[in-house]
Design an enzyme around this catalytic site. Sequence first.
Site, mmCIF file in Angstrom:
data_model
loop_
_atom_site.group_PDB
_atom_site.id
_atom_site.type_symbol
_atom_site.label_atom_id
_atom_site.label_comp_id
_atom_site.label_asym_id
_atom_site.label_seq_id
_atom_site.Cartn_x
_atom_site.Cartn_y
_atom_site.Cartn_z
ATOM 1 N N TRP A 22 -12.468 5.105 1.386
ATOM 2 C CA TRP A 22 -11.656 5.050 2.592
ATOM 3 C C TRP A 22 -12.385 5.821 3.667
ATOM 4 C CZ3 TRP A 22 -7.968 1.865 3.776
ATOM 5 C CH2 TRP A 22 -7.237 2.088 4.962
ATOM 6 N N LYS A 58 -12.338 9.076 8.592
ATOM 7 C CA LYS A 58 -12.865 8.953 7.224
ATOM 8 C C LYS A 58 -13.913 7.846 7.104
ATOM 9 C CE LYS A 58 -8.853 11.014 4.994
ATOM 10 N NZ LYS A 58 -7.863 10.925 6.103
ATOM 11 N N ASN A 94 0.839 -1.194 0.000
ATOM 12 C CA ASN A 94 0.000 0.000 0.000
ATOM 13 C C ASN A 94 0.873 1.243 0.000
ATOM 14 O OD1 ASN A 94 -2.704 1.377 0.393
ATOM 15 N ND2 ASN A 94 -1.495 2.268 2.056
ATOM 16 N N GLU A 95 0.703 2.051 -1.040
ATOM 17 C CA GLU A 95 1.362 3.343 -1.165
ATOM 18 C C GLU A 95 2.853 3.301 -0.868
ATOM 19 O OE1 GLU A 95 -0.690 6.512 0.766
ATOM 20 O OE2 GLU A 95 -2.432 6.312 -0.532
ATOM 21 N N TYR A 136 -7.019 11.638 -2.980
ATOM 22 C CA TYR A 136 -7.763 12.469 -2.021
ATOM 23 C C TYR A 136 -7.984 13.876 -2.554
ATOM 24 C CZ TYR A 136 -7.358 8.623 1.235
ATOM 25 O OH TYR A 136 -7.498 7.397 1.845
ATOM 26 N N TYR A 163 -6.855 16.077 0.852
ATOM 27 C CA TYR A 163 -5.475 16.515 1.098
ATOM 28 C C TYR A 163 -5.031 17.559 0.085
ATOM 29 C CZ TYR A 163 -4.975 12.716 4.457
ATOM 30 O OH TYR A 163 -5.135 11.887 5.547
ATOM 31 N N GLU A 169 -8.768 3.992 -2.747
ATOM 32 C CA GLU A 169 -9.060 4.902 -1.626
ATOM 33 C C GLU A 169 -9.518 6.236 -2.166
ATOM 34 O OE1 GLU A 169 -5.968 5.428 1.354
ATOM 35 O OE2 GLU A 169 -5.554 3.268 1.409
ATOM 36 N N ASN A 176 -5.032 5.372 -4.914
ATOM 37 C CA ASN A 176 -5.519 6.016 -3.686
ATOM 38 C C ASN A 176 -5.432 7.523 -3.909
ATOM 39 O OD1 ASN A 176 -5.409 3.407 -2.692
ATOM 40 N ND2 ASN A 176 -3.864 3.815 -1.132
HETATM 41 C C1 GCB Z 1 -3.785 6.706 2.667
HETATM 42 C C2 GCB Z 1 -3.405 5.445 3.324
HETATM 43 C C3 GCB Z 1 -4.311 5.088 4.487
HETATM 44 C C4 GCB Z 1 -4.605 6.339 5.305
HETATM 45 C C5 GCB Z 1 -5.327 7.319 4.406
HETATM 46 C C6 GCB Z 1 -5.662 8.643 5.111
HETATM 47 O O1 GCB Z 1 -3.444 7.006 1.573
HETATM 48 O O2 GCB Z 1 -3.313 4.361 2.435
HETATM 49 O O3 GCB Z 1 -3.698 4.110 5.269
HETATM 50 O O4 GCB Z 1 -5.343 6.068 6.447
HETATM 51 O O5 GCB Z 1 -4.520 7.635 3.314
HETATM 52 O O6 GCB Z 1 -6.728 8.741 5.687
HETATM 53 O O7 GCB Z 1 -4.827 9.538 5.087
#
Ligand code: GCB
Length: 593
Positions: free
Chosen positions: A550, A569, A414-415, A470, A474, A505, A468
Amino acid sequence: MLRPQDTSTRERKSLTGLWEFRLDPTRAGRSARWFADSLPDAVRAPVPASYNDVFADATVRDHVGDVWYQTTARVPRGWEGQRVVLRFDSATHRAVVWVGDTKVAEHEGGYTPFEADVTSLLAPGDEVRITAVVNNELSFQSIPPGIVEDTPQGLRQLYFHDFFNYAGLHRAVWLYATPTTYVSDVTVVTDRDGSTGLVRYAVQSSGDADHTVQVTLRDAEGRTVATGDGAGGELSVGDAHLWAPGDGYLYELEVELVDAEGATLDSYLQTVGIRTVEVRGIQFLINGEPFYFKGFGKHEDSAVRGKGHDDAFLVHDFALLDWIGANSFRTSHYPYADEVYDYADREGVVILDEVAAVGQNVELAGGIFGGKSYVTFSPETVNDVSREVHAQAIRELVARDKNHPSVVLWSIANEPESQTPESREYFEPLFALTRELDPTRPVGFANFALASHGKCLVSDLGDVLMLNRYYGWYVNTGDLAAAEQAWQTELEAWATDGKPIIITEYGADTVAGLHSVAPVPWTEEYQVEYLEMNHRVFDRVDAVVGEHVWNFADFATTSGVRRVDGNKKGVFTRDRRPKAAAHLLRRRWTRDV
Ligand code: GCB
């Protein structure tokens, strides 16, 4: 690795319950041989559970290092002449185990089972002492990675992933008995030819007694539909009832070792779901039909028990998945308890199965969690030793989960950092290893935002693209119009690769009960509008074959200025109450997307 079972030739005894427990802050127990007698100054701790939140004590919650667990067990009288095995479904993150004074097992990795043949140490009817020292330290050579700092206030654990470093005996512990000549492994691969289901099987056995292998495949009503002789072969099932998303139809394969007189030496039962998985062009096909993933990245996480497996939460979480219209989830960011996969098999829920390689990205962690700067892949940090630990974690994942029809893909990280030549060099052999271990399932990894299209040097190794992202959280925080534009542009670029894209995500922290008229981040309204924006983007890009929000539920994390009582989240709160977003998803996922 086979499961402990009760069959006509096998018996198991669960060792769950209250065990003796104590911290070992000075790491005295190993040299003082705490395993050699009753554990000094112990309290009682539940197994399975993380120990962290069970006691009202911050020194337990934040302990770094060894803890000790001990129990006594009576070996059933009927086990005379049997092979006896001690099995831990997991010990997070590593453990050494003794039976009486004898060390019987040592295991690295917190999320896969390990076992030891303890026959010679036990007599049926006897009481035996079982002791485990469990260690929770994360280093650059562990999966997941971390750094232990020795500070004037004691050891401090830093890590690069966003969930609390829960530790302990999270899953069941078993004593089980098999005959001395026994089935030691079973592999099942399914296929179909028109309406005929094909079940290819391979059986390994151990022990001295001469035997042959016989297999019997029965349908869900117990009717025999095929039989076979020999350690390997192919069974045909006319007019097979396929396993499919939403239809967890299972056959059962009885594997028997039979002696020259025809007596059964051992019998092991393997559930079988007949289904195919294939990536073709931009489609992800299950049984030849395009599949669209609707669901979540989850965590094994709940109040008090932390990552301890709990059947009530298992059933409840699946009930909520069903209620909301989800058909799948990712075992972010580690292999879950065996019971979860069994349940998914029976419920027809699809799983992306992930190994515990999360946080191999110290640049990202430094940025998000305010940690120090390190280089991810280097001889001093994530190196060849780490890669072998990672490879072993993949081997154990595939060995444990290969026969689950619910598992349709291996996610090998993951990432991670994936935009550097070092990362490509690190991952290339791991992709090859996974395919060698299981040529039948697609392989992927969850890509992170800084390794965007054109920068990522690893994504071409995967069969699917797992993103993933955001936008609107973010980046473009609170500006969903700008987020929509930027997200669409990036997604269209990925679509040119000609592979299916699963959005593994997307999500926005949301405090349940916080409301506003304008879409303000952290409110329930914002989470709804954020998801709606994402869905507009996904629906415009044909290569998108899935959306995993997520997260399923709020969960515990380490302390940080971006986290208020954990990661918020969740579409459900930590105690599984729906936020407004849950109703939105239910409307979307219970109609066809
Ligand atoms: C991500 C991660 C995850 C985090 C999420 C977040 O990219 O894979 O483990 O919890 O972001 O909420 O920042």
